[in-house]
Design an enzyme around this catalytic site. Structure first.
Site, short mmCIF file in Angstrom:
data_model
loop_
_atom_site.label_atom_id
_atom_site.label_comp_id
_atom_site.label_asym_id
_atom_site.label_seq_id
_atom_site.Cartn_x
_atom_site.Cartn_y
_atom_site.Cartn_z
N GLY B 70 0.82 -1.21 0.00
CA GLY B 70 0.00 0.00 0.00
C GLY B 70 0.85 1.26 0.00
O GLY B 70 0.54 2.24 -0.66
N THR B 71 1.94 1.22 0.74
CA THR B 71 2.82 2.39 0.81
C THR B 71 3.36 2.74 -0.58
O THR B 71 3.38 3.92 -0.95
CB THR B 71 4.00 2.11 1.77
N ASN B 146 -6.72 4.59 9.78
CA ASN B 146 -6.18 3.33 10.30
C ASN B 146 -6.04 3.32 11.82
O ASN B 146 -5.85 2.27 12.41
CB ASN B 146 -4.81 3.02 9.66
N GLN B 176 -7.33 0.44 4.58
CA GLN B 176 -8.16 -0.12 5.67
C GLN B 176 -9.62 -0.30 5.24
O GLN B 176 -10.44 -0.72 6.05
CB GLN B 176 -8.11 0.80 6.89
N SER B 195 -4.22 -2.79 -0.23
CA SER B 195 -3.16 -3.68 0.23
C SER B 195 -3.74 -5.06 0.49
O SER B 195 -4.87 -5.19 0.97
CB SER B 195 -2.56 -3.10 1.52
N HIS B 197 -2.51 -7.62 2.51
CA HIS B 197 -2.40 -8.30 3.80
C HIS B 197 -3.36 -7.79 4.86
O HIS B 197 -3.36 -8.29 5.98
CB HIS B 197 -0.95 -8.26 4.30
N THR B 233 9.48 -7.81 -12.01
CA THR B 233 8.76 -9.07 -12.24
C THR B 233 7.65 -9.24 -11.22
O THR B 233 7.87 -9.05 -10.02
CB THR B 233 9.75 -10.25 -12.18
N CYS B 318 6.89 3.22 23.66
CA CYS B 318 7.85 3.54 24.71
C CYS B 318 9.06 4.17 24.06
O CYS B 318 10.10 3.56 23.91
CB CYS B 318 8.27 2.30 25.48
#
Lengths: 385, 376
Positions: B70-71, B146, B176, B195, B197, B233, B318
């Site tokens: 997607g990016t 997202n 999304q 995308s 996945h 390819t 974090c």
């Protein structure tokens, strides 16, 4: 003619009767650093020769050797016959295309028909007639052609000297336990102590789930980089989450770091004694942060009973430390933005000059022994080759 | 393990994997090859293209260009069309769009404009429209946010944008949304990124849906695959598996939507109200639910939950670096840093069951209560 690498050692020269001990460890360290690369090592007097390696491995060998402490300089050399023609053929490979040069000759085999000066003169003449762009300058040449006639009817011809890591072979000065965080300083401190010949084991404190696995992985990466200098290392990790939580619950918030550090030093000393380390090493630099004041160091030191605490960076500025971190290759990893010790419990204003009686009063609210035991229960060991 | 991080990635659909297996083993040929076996693979890719397009738009008016993710699709759209004047997007975009706009600014190509968000994460349409002028060359608005699941009515927005400036190229990041929300692309949408996945496909496969007639300059140049618009390819196995997974997903898209909507209401009702406050609203995608627990740190909760077998996402990390620490999108929704620090994202897939949610709720609530006690 074949390519070889000449290795010269540093301070070991100064050793007297126990020089053999240092030489043996140095040789072992070289072998360890070249693990996985086909080669042979010989030890003629006063130096080491690496040969029988594949030509395409030269760069990798040199870059690994440059990290072996105790190594003063190394040279890429050609081993050839002792006739002037053979030497000249090798010298051609050593010469640069233009510039100034001189020839330095050395006779290990005193039966050789020419003196050192004669060899230099004749070879210099041959080189000059071979490449008219080159000039001789015996004072400040842009490169040197070195010739070494050895006793086994072989000559070594090489160019410049490549600077090594110097210092003493790791393992000749005992073993240290490095308290490693994810920051810039501690790997540099470890590197400096290893340079003086100490084997380094690492201990890292984390506070999962307040810190994450990336932070731990970062420390593994730092230890791996460090281990390329220290011929491997063992990294142990210990959780101090429960300690932070107990201090948070029972003690004055401004003493969080002071008290936590006392626990860390206690755990570190006990761990060090168990693994046979003879000192603790930290990356502290005087006055760098609130806990690294002389009062802070006094408070931490007072819980370490048997071992010295070495702080090789104590008089260094941050910039100096960063320069070293960049040089040894840990900087890029150190600045990844993962927390190493959770900031959830950090007070807004930590005590800069903690007083020992106040510390002891606060500490008496805690079950120190029980908490240390619990910390050891979380110990994990990672062996880094 | 209960997996509630489907907005990050989904488990690949098993039947689609086995069906596509043959393109790894026996039919491994290069689709650009001249012999019959290779040519046949080209036919397979063509078939995948149609199957992936048909459920959301007319195959007469749109075409499908395969990319590696997607990016890449977002990058190709932006780099190919945001070339002059200003370009408008929203503060709620995924980094694939947001950072690319920043990059174009750094390169001095365009002036980027970021439209503000409403509290749920959808774009403030009026403010977006106000940013568009005669110099606007490109507009990008995500279909489903997202992080919060907020839905932007991209067909409606695109129509209004085109009315204001008909020359604008309109792009939407549908990563999304594709295969999740029942929806069809209107003629005002020029480009749409998807995308694999996120709907049971594989990582490494994505696509850019493009209105026919729009000339797309190539972004990756080489052997001329994808009609010269995306060389390299083709990932035949990934593409076929995407086709099969999407077909399976689209077959139940409406039922899934309705069922998950109920599950999401059940989730929001079941979360401890003393700890959690919702960010997502009932109007958003039921696949993504964001809540925040003020005073708790999302990532710490995430670690304790994963130790108990519940996998969720978070909006905070974090990080010692404030820039990396808080979700830029959550802050843009109008939440403060303390609230943004405690964001938890629970995202469903078509396989999520009521049992999962019931069990998950219990553990999420108890972990949060326990953590709050420890951190008091």
């Amino acid at each position: 003619m074949k390519q070889v690498i000449i290795i010269r050692y540093a301070e070991i020269y100064l050793k007297g009767k126990n020089r053999g001990f240092f030489e043996q460890i140095f040789a072992n360290n070289i072998e360890k650093s070249l693990r996985g690369i086909k080669h042979e090592m010989h030890r003629p007097s006063g130096r080491y020769i690496i040969d029988n390696f594949a030509e395409e491995d030269v760069d990798e060998i040199v870059s690994r050797l440059k990290k072996v402490f105790g190594l003063h300089t190394l040279s890429l050399a050609y081993e050839t016959g002792t006739s002037l023609e053979d030497i000249f053929e090798a010298a051609k490979l050593v010469c640069e295309e233009e510039g100034t040069f001189k020839v330095e000759s050395h006779r290990g085999d005193k039966r050789y028909p020419l003196t050192s000066v004669e060899i230099s003169k004749k070879l210099g003449g041959m080189i000059l007639s071979y490449n008219y762009k080159l000039k001789v300058d015996v004072h400040k040449p842009s490169f040197t052609v070195n010739v070494d006639i050895r006793e086994n009817d072989k000559a070594l011809v090489f160019g410049n000297y490549i600077e090594g890591a110097n210092g003493m072979p790791v393992g000749t000065a005992g073993k240290a336990l490095l308290m490693i965080s994810g920051g810039i300083d501690s790997p540099v401190a470890g590197h400096m102590i290893a340079k003086r010949g100490m084997k380094i084991d690492c201990l890292h404190f984390h506070s999962y789930p307040y810190t994450n696995d990336q932070a731990k992985e970062k420390v593994v990466d730092l230890a791996t980089t460090l281990s390329s200098y220290t011929c491997g290392t063992n990294l142990c990790t210990v959780s101090v989450t429960h300690i932070q939580e107990a201090i948070h619950e029972k003690c004055k918030p401004e003493l969080m770091i002071t008290l936590l550090r006392r626990f860390m030093f206690r755990i570190a000393e006990r761990h060090a004694l168990r693994i046979g380390a003879q000192c603790l090493v930290t990356g502290e630099s005087l006055g760098q942060v609130a806990s690294q004041t002389i009062e802070g160091m006094t408070s931490s030191n007072s819980v370490v009973e048997k071992l010295p605490v070495l702080r090789p960076l104590v008089g260094f500025d941050k910039n100096e430390i960063i320069d070293r971190a960049v040089k040894i290759g840990t900087y890029e990893t150190s600045i990844l933005p993962y927390e190493d010790c959770c900031t959830v419990f950090l007070p807004d204003f930590p005590a800069i000059r903690p007083k020992l009686d106040e510390i002891l009063r606060e500490e008496s609210k805690l079950d120190v022994e029980g908490m240390i035991e619990q910390a050891f229960a979380s110990l994990e060991r990672i062996v880094i080759m | 393990m209960i997996y509630f991080d489907n907005a990050a990635t989904t488990k690949p659909k098993q039947t689609a994997l086995s069906r596509a297996q043959i393109f790894l083993t026996e039919r491994f040929f290069n689709p650009s090859a001249m012999y019959r076996e290779g040519f046949a693979i080209q036919g397979e890719i063509k078939q995948a293209r149609t199957a992936l397009l048909a459920p959301i738009c007319s195959t007469q008016e749109f075409e499908f260009i395969f990319t590696s993710c997607g990016t890449e699709a977002d990058n190709q759209a932006i780099f190919s069309f945001a070339k002059r004047g200003n370009a408008v997007t929203t503060q709620g975009e995924h980094s694939a769009v947001y950072s690319t706009f920043q990059e174009l600014k750094n390169r001095g190509v365009i002036e980027p404009r970021f439209a503000p968000l409403q509290k749920d994460g959808s774009v403030d349409v009026q403010k977006l429209l106000d940013m568009i002028d005669e110099k606007t060359s490109f507009v990008s608005v995500n279909h489903i946010n997202n992080e919060t699941g907020a839905i932007n009515d991209i067909n409606g927005i695109a129509a209004k944008v085109k009315k204001k400036n008909p020359r604008v190229i309109f792009h939407s990041d549908g990563v999304q949304a594709y295969g999740k929300i029942p929806f069809r692309l209107s003629k005002d949408i020029d480009l749409y990124s998807v995308s694999a996945h996120k709907i049971g496909g594989l990582k490494g496969v994505g696509g850019l849906i493009k209105r026919k007639g729009l000339v797309l300059p190539p972004y990756i140049i080489g052997g001329g695959q994808e009609s010269g618009r995306r060389s390299g390819t083709e990932n035949v196995f990934g593409i076929k598996q995407f086709e099969y997974a999407a077909t399976e997903k689209f077959a139940t898209i409406k039922e899934d939507w309705a069922r998950l909507k109920e599950l999401r209401s059940f989730l929001l009702a079941g979360l401890d109200k003393e700890i959690f406050a919702p960010i997502s609203t009932e109007n958003g995608s039921p696949y993504v639910t964001s809540v925040y627990a003020e005073g708790l740190r999302g990532e710490i909760l995430l670690h304790t939950l994963s130790d108990k077998g519940i996998i969720v996402g978070t909006g905070s990390a974090c990080s010692s670096n404030a820039k990396h620490r808080y979700s830029r999108v959550i802050l843009a929704c109008g939440y403060n840093e303390k609230q943004a620090d405690g964001v938890l994202r629970i995202s469903f897939c078509d396989e999520t069951t009521r049992n999962d949610v019931e069990e998950g709720l219990e553990i999420i609530n108890s972990c949060a209560r326990e953590l709050r006690e420890r951190m008091k």
